[in-house]
Scaffold this active site. Structure first.
Site, PDB file in Angstrom:
ATOM      1  N   LYS A 161       1.004  -1.057   0.119  1.00 58.30           N
ATOM      2  CA  LYS A 161      -0.166  -0.107   0.047  1.00 58.30           C
ATOM      3  C   LYS A 161       1.014   1.287   0.078  1.00 58.30           C
ATOM      4  O   LYS A 161       0.354   2.390   0.342  1.00 58.30           O
ATOM      5  CB  LYS A 161      -0.999   0.050   0.965  1.00 58.30           C
ATOM      6  CG  LYS A 161      -1.691  -1.051   1.395  1.00 58.30           C
ATOM      7  CD  LYS A 161      -2.185  -2.120  -0.047  1.00 58.30           C
ATOM      8  CE  LYS A 161      -3.031  -1.234  -0.921  1.00 58.30           C
ATOM      9  NZ  LYS A 161      -3.190  -2.276  -1.909  1.00 58.30           N
ATOM     10  N   SER A 162       2.025   1.137  -0.366  1.00 64.57           N
ATOM     11  CA  SER A 162       2.813   2.387  -0.679  1.00 64.57           C
ATOM     12  C   SER A 162       3.006   2.877  -1.802  1.00 64.57           C
ATOM     13  O   SER A 162       3.955   3.636  -2.078  1.00 64.57           O
ATOM     14  CB  SER A 162       4.215   2.031   0.135  1.00 64.57           C
ATOM     15  OG  SER A 162       4.198   1.518   1.250  1.00 64.57           O
ATOM     16  N   GLY A 163       2.376   1.994  -2.868  1.00 67.90           N
ATOM     17  CA  GLY A 163       2.641   2.679  -4.047  1.00 67.90           C
ATOM     18  C   GLY A 163       3.164   1.671  -5.061  1.00 67.90           C
ATOM     19  O   GLY A 163       3.687   2.075  -6.217  1.00 67.90           O
ATOM     20  N   THR A 185       1.999  -0.729  -7.132  1.00 65.39           N
ATOM     21  CA  THR A 185       1.237  -0.727  -8.638  1.00 65.39           C
ATOM     22  C   THR A 185       1.903   0.487  -9.249  1.00 65.39           C
ATOM     23  O   THR A 185       1.958   0.320 -10.359  1.00 65.39           O
ATOM     24  CB  THR A 185      -0.133  -0.770  -8.497  1.00 65.39           C
ATOM     25  OG1 THR A 185      -0.526  -1.449  -7.113  1.00 65.39           O
ATOM     26  CG2 THR A 185      -1.033  -1.179  -9.717  1.00 65.39           C
ATOM     27  N   HIS A 232       7.739  -7.674  -1.584  1.00 64.53           N
ATOM     28  CA  HIS A 232       7.416  -6.888  -0.333  1.00 64.53           C
ATOM     29  C   HIS A 232       8.261  -7.110   0.667  1.00 64.53           C
ATOM     30  O   HIS A 232       7.977  -6.683   1.836  1.00 64.53           O
ATOM     31  CB  HIS A 232       6.047  -7.397   0.110  1.00 64.53           C
ATOM     32  CG  HIS A 232       4.870  -6.474  -0.681  1.00 64.53           C
ATOM     33  ND1 HIS A 232       4.947  -5.386  -0.914  1.00 64.53           N
ATOM     34  CD2 HIS A 232       3.620  -6.987  -0.965  1.00 64.53           C
ATOM     35  CE1 HIS A 232       3.965  -5.030  -1.844  1.00 64.53           C
ATOM     36  NE2 HIS A 232       2.954  -6.015  -1.836  1.00 64.53           N
ATOM     37  N   SER A 240      -4.787   3.220   3.526  1.00 67.67           N
ATOM     38  CA  SER A 240      -5.072   2.377   2.279  1.00 67.67           C
ATOM     39  C   SER A 240      -5.044   0.902   2.605  1.00 67.67           C
ATOM     40  O   SER A 240      -5.499   0.122   1.930  1.00 67.67           O
ATOM     41  CB  SER A 240      -3.613   2.827   1.381  1.00 67.67           C
ATOM     42  OG  SER A 240      -3.933   2.274   0.167  1.00 67.67           O
TER      43      SER A 240
HETATM   44  P1  A3P Z   1      -4.833   4.702  -1.797  1.00 71.17           P
HETATM   45  O1  A3P Z   1      -5.534   3.579  -1.151  1.00 71.17           O
HETATM   46  O2  A3P Z   1      -4.432   5.681  -0.574  1.00 71.17           O
HETATM   47  O3  A3P Z   1      -5.744   5.439  -2.807  1.00 71.17           O
HETATM   48  P2  A3P Z   1       0.014  -0.317  -3.640  1.00 71.17           P
HETATM   49  O4  A3P Z   1       0.033  -0.451  -5.051  1.00 71.17           O
HETATM   50  O5  A3P Z   1       1.276  -0.660  -2.913  1.00 71.17           O
HETATM   51  O6  A3P Z   1      -0.948  -1.594  -3.257  1.00 71.17           O
HETATM   52  O7  A3P Z   1      -0.782   0.793  -3.195  1.00 71.17           O
HETATM   53  C1  A3P Z   1      -2.163   1.167  -3.387  1.00 71.17           C
HETATM   54  C2  A3P Z   1      -2.229   2.709  -3.047  1.00 71.17           C
HETATM   55  O8  A3P Z   1      -1.700   3.357  -4.337  1.00 71.17           O
HETATM   56  C3  A3P Z   1      -3.591   3.074  -3.266  1.00 71.17           C
HETATM   57  O9  A3P Z   1      -3.557   4.365  -2.495  1.00 71.17           O
HETATM   58  C4  A3P Z   1      -3.873   3.310  -4.903  1.00 71.17           C
HETATM   59  O10 A3P Z   1      -5.091   3.939  -4.913  1.00 71.17           O
HETATM   60  C5  A3P Z   1      -2.432   3.917  -5.086  1.00 71.17           C
HETATM   61  N1  A3P Z   1      -2.263   3.961  -6.578  1.00 71.17           N
HETATM   62  C6  A3P Z   1      -2.382   2.792  -7.427  1.00 71.17           C
HETATM   63  N2  A3P Z   1      -2.059   3.084  -8.519  1.00 71.17           N
HETATM   64  C7  A3P Z   1      -1.716   4.281  -8.665  1.00 71.17           C
HETATM   65  C8  A3P Z   1      -1.047   5.354  -9.466  1.00 71.17           C
HETATM   66  N3  A3P Z   1      -0.782   5.186 -10.815  1.00 71.17           N
HETATM   67  N4  A3P Z   1      -0.879   6.644  -9.157  1.00 71.17           N
HETATM   68  C9  A3P Z   1      -0.874   6.961  -7.719  1.00 71.17           C
HETATM   69  N5  A3P Z   1      -1.380   6.302  -6.971  1.00 71.17           N
HETATM   70  C10 A3P Z   1      -1.907   4.960  -7.195  1.00 71.17           C
END
Ligand code: A3P
Length: 320
Positions: A67-69, A71, A132, A162
């Site tokens: 959940k740190s970005g 994706t 991870h 998140s």
């Molecule tokens: P939020 O839940 O705050 O919206 P991970 O990819 O580590 O699982 O993290 C998911 C978080 O990254 C979610 O945050 C998601 O919305 C955000 N996220 C996914 N794709 C993104 C993108 N292309 N640009 C910015 N944030 C993104």
């Protein structure tokens, strides 16, 4: 073959019996293994990954706490590395979820569900993988080789919210069993998938300071605020910096646009597809904002996170 399977099974059971155990949220349990809470369903994938992965100097490994970005980072680095191979019409991101393009070593590459060990020798360099895992348990062939690690860190408030949204979105019934307060208790104690959060982030942070050519530490918030600057850092680090012409021709902007949340979220593959049998792609795309935590955390929760952050990060030079 049967004897071998039995020996493996016995070794696994023996290992599991020696490890501290906690409840899991997205799986049956978590085991405390080599300093982190490992989801039970991937414990043996992790062991196989540690034993068999052969890192190469040309590899690029993307590391994150969930959940740190993750994706976003996957889509950006994949697009940087492959920018001359595809056009905006045939780009793999249009039909594949970013997680498919930079597979997790411990979920996908070394999955027990695969037949035997993966043959990674034919993948042309640079091979792009993700993990991870915290820094400490990474295999020696990653830590000791010249392969590069990009880590994306995010402020703990948004990361926590998140994770809460992800877990409850996965299983809408869950909020009946656990409140956000309880979930915060687990987060602060570190008893969550790949936690403790603090040690995870600090491990890579310290490594990035000590070995800046080995680990690049990127912040989600910086990528949001100054995407062009961070993209240049990323590209330089993975060995393919943008040329002046590319810069002038808007290549960086085009990648940022392609990988933006608003673009990826609306693609059919991410609206309706699944990346693992139980994981819907759409769960990875929510708001993607900095500071959404204000809508979910009360002052006492913020105070508890503040205190922990101060205690853990003090003197490290790491700030969010
Ligand atoms: P939020 O839940 O705050 O919206 P991970 O990819 O580590 O699982 O993290 C998911 C978080 O990254 C979610 O945050 C998601 O919305 C955000 N996220 C996914 N794709 C993104 C993108 N292309 N640009 C910015 N944030 C993104």
């Amino acid at each position: 073959k049967q004897t071998l399977q039995k020996t493996n099974q016995e070794a696994r059971e023996k290992l599991e019996l020696t490890l501290p155990k906690e409840r899991g949220f997205l799986g049956p349990a978590l085991f405390f293994y080599q300093g982190f809470w490992c989801p039970s369903r991937i414990l043996h994938n992790v062991v196989t990954f540690q034993q068999h992965f052969e890192g190469r100097d040309t590899d690029v490994i993307l590391a994150t706490k969930p959940k740190s970005g993750t994706t976003w980072l996957k889509s950006l680095v994949y697009s940087i590395l492959n920018r001359t191979r595809f056009t905006e019409m045939d780009h793999p991101l249009l039909t594949k979820n970013p997680h498919e393009l930079a597979p997790f070593l411990e979920f996908n590459v070394y999955s027990e569900k695969n037949e035997g060990l993966p043959d990674l020798s034919n993948i042309s360099p640079p091979r792009l993988f993700s993990t991870h895992l915290p820094y400490g348990p990474l295999p020696e062939s990653i830590q000791g080789s010249k392969c590069r690690i990009v880590y994306m860190g995010r402020n703990p408030y948004d990361t926590f919210v998140s994770a809460w949204k992800f877990v409850t979105g996965h299983n809408p019934e869950l909020h009946l069993e656990v409140t956000i307060e309880d979930f915060l208790g687990h987060f602060l104690r570190g008893a969550e998938a790949f936690g403790p959060h603090w040690e995870h982030v600090l491990g890579y942070w310290k490594e990035s300071l000590g070995r800046p050519n080995k680990v690049l530490f990127i912040k989600y918030e910086d990528m949001k605020e100054n995407g062009t600057r961070e993209m240049k850092r990323l590209a330089e680090f993975v060995g393919c910096g943008f040329s002046q012409e590319e810069d002038r021709d808007g290549v960086i902007d085009r990648i940022l646009k392609l990988c933006s949340l608003s673009n990826l979220k609306e693609l059919e593959v991410n609206k309706t597809g699944k990346y693992m049998p139980s994981v819907k792609n759409k769960l990875f795309f929510r708001k993607g904002e900095v500071g959404d935590w204000v809508n979910h955390l009360n002052p006492s929760m913020v105070e508890r996170i503040d205190q922990m952050m101060k205690e853990k990060f003090e003197g490290s030079g790491l700030e969010f």
